[in-house]
Enzyme design. Structure first.
Site, PDB file in Angstrom:
ATOM      1  N   ASP A  60     -14.170  -6.308  13.918  1.00 17.49           N
ATOM      2  CA  ASP A  60     -14.210  -5.429  12.740  1.00 17.49           C
ATOM      3  C   ASP A  60     -13.390  -6.032  11.595  1.00 17.49           C
ATOM      4  OD1 ASP A  60     -14.913  -3.262  11.205  1.00 17.49           O
ATOM      5  OD2 ASP A  60     -13.321  -1.963  11.956  1.00 17.49           O
TER       6      ASP A  60
ATOM      7  N   LYS B 249       3.198   4.473  15.006  1.00 17.33           N
ATOM      8  CA  LYS B 249       1.945   5.198  15.163  1.00 17.33           C
ATOM      9  C   LYS B 249       2.070   6.103  16.390  1.00 17.33           C
ATOM     10  CE  LYS B 249      -3.051   4.518  15.384  1.00 17.33           C
ATOM     11  NZ  LYS B 249      -4.153   3.526  15.367  1.00 17.33           N
TER      12      LYS B 249
ATOM     13  N   VAL C 259       1.021   8.356  11.310  1.00 19.92           N
ATOM     14  CA  VAL C 259       1.716   7.103  11.096  1.00 19.92           C
ATOM     15  C   VAL C 259       2.897   7.397  10.188  1.00 19.92           C
ATOM     16  CG1 VAL C 259       1.552   4.758  10.220  1.00 19.92           C
ATOM     17  CG2 VAL C 259      -0.424   5.785  11.328  1.00 19.92           C
TER      18      VAL C 259
ATOM     19  N   SER D 178      -2.380  10.123   8.508  1.00 19.80           N
ATOM     20  CA  SER D 178      -2.763  10.607   9.829  1.00 19.80           C
ATOM     21  C   SER D 178      -4.240  10.371  10.042  1.00 19.80           C
ATOM     22  CB  SER D 178      -2.455  12.105   9.956  1.00 19.80           C
ATOM     23  OG  SER D 178      -3.216  12.853   9.015  1.00 19.80           O
ATOM     24  N   GLY D 179      -4.636  10.413  11.312  1.00 25.55           N
ATOM     25  CA  GLY D 179      -6.027  10.260  11.677  1.00 25.55           C
ATOM     26  C   GLY D 179      -6.404  11.318  12.701  1.00 25.55           C
TER      27      GLY D 179
END
Length: 802
Positions: free
Chosen positions: A173, A81, A66, A60-61
């Site tokens: 990135d 997600k 996810v 998780s964020g």
């Protein structure tokens, strides 16, 4: 199993802190706490996804979770997600990430989005599940990669980036954690949370040490060269094991920089001051062309960097072509060189074989010629000795000599004097007895002795005069006469001697010129046991006590009768012992032997090419002694001598020479102080000197008796035709003169061969250089053509720069 990491503000908390790359964005404290709560309490999926069976929680964020699931219809593994927190979320950015992923999902090098549920509650999107983990995981596990594997991954990453740029998407990135590896090790670009369209002017933050210096600025605009720098940093990481410019000192500086803008400024400054990254790569297996590609990707100045990814791919293609041609190029240079080396080897071998064959043949021919020269020199010496024999016979038969000798031997006043000396027990006793010494004094002053002495002096002077041109020269050193007991009755010298050194009245019955033997008797032998010789005899060589020169003596027996003197060898000899012995001595250096050089200049004795030498043949300590040598003649003419020291040919060499073998001969006289001209190796041949023997049985018996041979009953002895002397003639020919033409031919062949080799080598290198130059120019033109024919890519770059 793994999935693409979320954007920087939603990273899974499972990854250990030590393995995470420092990010340029961070979550708020509240967001981090929410993420931890979600991670701890995620036992049920937030919602059902049509067509997908969710199986387990992955991570998780800050903005969601996810989950790993499986497509019900296809059985394919997927990652879902969910975006659970709408508050504080820039939905336009999340929408852009999904939109870009959908736009790029056709490329096999980008993670594919399978489904989007943007209107669902909570919103979600479904992507393919990448089971091989990330490139970061592999690099943490393996460290540095082999060059070939690193270049292969680098190329595939570039292909994916090039596809993204072709669609107008800049990733912004790129780092190992955002590159996922499929089961077949194929890389997939993931996490487009910081991606921008090429015309977008919104800044995007990447990851430290993978982020271009100019990107670390909130006022910067997205540029394709950002991704170029990040790709070069990934290549460096795969080859070196760590990101470029990353060290603990710089990390400490960044940690103490304070605010995010301060950290970014410190980062830009450190990268600008650091040495080129390619110089920090210590691997020797990284070729120069790959280093140049990597360094151009990592240039601090964007203008010096590749403008787009396609240029990197073109240079990699050029590198691959060059490496694919390297074996052929290597074969093109090594092949001729190997052929040249083989030619050199067989050429040198042929030259060496020809040289050795020619040397062997020339040496064999020279040895045969030298043997013939030795036989000729021996015959020449035998002829000279025979002339001296005739000279002695002639002098002994002169009427004046016979008369004067008879007066001395049979004179009423002289005979008692000789008998008194002869009555001594031994030759040594005759030198010390008072009556013998008194008799000697009388003999020295006796008129008969003085008349004979005067006559012989006149005769000797005749043989010491220079010879006429074209006539053989005969020179005598001394002339003297002994009585039947061995006492010298008179003697004449080439030079006057003091009375004390005059040998008149001294007994030498033990000498070989009196006995006819090969060796002297001891001087203490009883005089009555010695008999004089009965035939003309050539003595063994002896050394003069005055001049140190070697001499020989020719002696002949004399018998007195009423009619005069009879000389042995010309008529039948009487049965009684001789009444006297006539002796003439000759310096060995006065024999005319071969002493000229190859050029024919007889004066060239300092460094002659061919010389004749006399060697002692008698067994014993003197065997092999050099009796006569051109160096001795040379020094005698200069008033010097080398005869105070003995120079000998060693026994083994003597045996081989007498057997007729080809010996690598070295002149013993070369070690003398003036013998440098006789150094080096010679071809030598040796021949014995022989003399004619009497042909009558009586004469043969006399010779046998003189030499200590046994006489069989009846006097029947084989009558050999020649008599062996104690002299050997050695003729030596300078080997360098024999092999001179071969050496000159060898030098000429080697010079021509070396010139040919250098010419072929120079031509080969020149042709290789021409091919290399033409090939390089073709590669450059081929590399420039795709860039000139891709205007869409140039437009993207222009928009990015704007």
């Amino acid at each position: 199993m793994n999935m693409p990491p979320p954007s920087p503000d939603s990273e899974p908390p499972r990854q250990p802190e030590a393995s995470r790359e420092p990010m340029t964005e961070s979550q708020t404290i509240g967001g981090q706490a929410a993420a931890r709560r979600l991670s701890l309490g995620a036992t049920m999926p937030p919602a059902e996804v049509p067509g997908v069976r969710l199986q387990r929680f992955l991570g998780s964020g800050a903005f969601g979770q996810v989950w790993v699931g499986r497509d019900i219809n296809t059985g394919r593994g997927v990652a879902v997600k969910f975006y659970l927190h709408r508050g504080g979320v820039n939905w336009s950015l999340l929408s852009r990430e999904v939109k870009n992923l959908v736009q790029l999902s056709a490329d096999r090098h980008v993670v594919q989005v399978l489904e989007v549920g943007w209107d669902a509650d909570p919103p979600y999107y479904v992507m393919e599940l990448i089971e091989g983990g990330s490139l970061e995981d592999m690099l943490v596990r393996r460290g540095r990669l082999p060059v070939a594997e690193a270049v292969d991954l680098f190329r595939k990453i570039l292909i994916g980036l090039n596809h993204c740029h072709g669609k107008g998407v800049l990733h912004c990135d790129i780092k190992p954690a955002n590159i996922l590896l499929a089961a077949d090790n194929e890389p997939r670009l993931a996490d487009f949370g910081q991606s921008r369209m090429s015309h977008d002017q919104t800044p995007a933050m990447g990851t430290l040490f993978y982020m271009a210096p100019e990107q670390a600025d909130f006022q910067s605009s997205p540029d394709a060269r950002w991704d170029v720098y990040a790709a070069g940093a990934i290549l460096f990481r795969m080859l070196a094991g760590s990101a470029p410019h990353r060290d603990q000192a710089l990390l400490s500086q960044l940690d103490t920089a304070g605010s995010l803008p301060g950290r970014l400024a410190r980062y830009r400054e450190a990268i600008a001051l650091a040495p080129p990254a390619a110089e920090q790569l210590s691997r020797r297996d990284v070729d120069r062309s790959l280093r140049k590609i990597m360094q151009r990707c990592l240039e601090v100045d964007p203008e010096s960097r590749y403008s787009n990814v396609q240029q990197i791919l073109d240079d990699l293609t050029v590198r691959d072509k060059a490496r694919s041609r390297r074996p052929l190029m290597l074969l093109g240079i090594v092949g001729p060189l190997l052929l040249l080396l083989a030619t050199c080897f067989f050429g040198a071998r042929s030259i060496d074989l020809a040289t050795r064959t020619a040397t062997r043949e020339l040496r064999t021919e020279a040895f045969g010629s030298n043997q013939f020269a030795a036989r000729l020199a021996a015959q020449t010496l035998e002829t000279e000795i025979q002339r001296y024999f005739d000279l002695v016979h002639e002098e002994a038969q002169r009427e004046t000599f016979e008369t004067l000798l008879a007066d001395l031997i049979q004179g009423e006043t002289s005979k008692p004097v000789l008998d008194r000396i002869a009555s001594s027990a031994t030759p040594v006793d005759a030198l010390v007895r008072e009556d013998a010494l008194a008799a000697r004094d009388i003999l020295l002053e006796h008129p008969a002795q003085l008349r004979l002495d005067e006559y012989l002096s006149e005769r000797l002077a005749q043989y010491r005069q220079p010879s006429e041109p074209g006539k053989p020269r005969q020179r005598l050193a001394t002339m003297f006469v002994t009585d039947g007991a061995g006492t010298i009755m008179t003697i004449v010298y080439g030079k006057s001697v003091p009375r004390a050194q005059n040998s008149v009245g001294r007994n030498f019955a033990y000498r070989t010129y009196f006995t006819g033997r090969k060796d002297d008797y001891p001087s203490t032998i009883p005089m009555d046991s010695v008999s004089p010789l009965r035939h003309t005899h050539l003595s063994s060589a002896f050394q003069s006590t005055a001049t140190k020169m070697w001499k020989v003596a020719i002696s002949t027996p004399l018998w007195l009768e009423e009619s005069g003197v009879i000389v042995s060898g010309r008529r039948e000899t009487p049965d009684r012992d001789p009444d006297a012995v006539f002796v003439a001595t000759i310096n060995l250096g006065d024999f005319q032997l071969l002493q000229r050089s190859r050029s024919g200049d007889e004066s060239d004795t300092a460094n002659p090419s061919q010389v004749a030498v006399l060697v002692e043949a008698r067994e014993g300590d003197l065997r092999g002694t050099v009796l006569q040598h051109p160096l001795m003649d040379q020094l005698r003419e200069e008033g010097q001598t080398v005869s105070d020291k003995s120079y000998q040919v060693d026994g083994a060499t003597m045996d081989r020479l007498l057997e007729g073998g080809d010996v690598g001969y070295r002149d013993p006289m070369a070690v003398a102080s003036e013998g440098n001209g006789f150094g080096g190796e010679w071809i030598a041949a040796m021949e014995p000197v022989t003399l004619p023997r009497p042909t009558t049985a009586a004469g043969a018996a006399d010779v046998a008796e003189d030499h200590g041979e046994e006489v069989v009953s009846g006097g029947q002895l084989p009558i050999p035709s020649v008599e062996q002397t104690d002299l050997l003639v050695l003729v030596q020919y300078r080997l360098s003169e024999v092999l001179g033409p071969v050496a000159e031919l060898r030098r000429s062949l080697l010079f021509e061969g070396a010139f040919a080799i250098v010419s072929i080598l120079a031509m080969t290198l020149f042709l290789w250089w021409v091919v290399r130059r033409v090939t390089t120019q073709d590669e450059r033109r081929a590399a420039e053509e795709p860039q000139a024919s891709s205007p869409p890519q140039e437009r993207i770059e222009t928009m990015t720069l704007g």
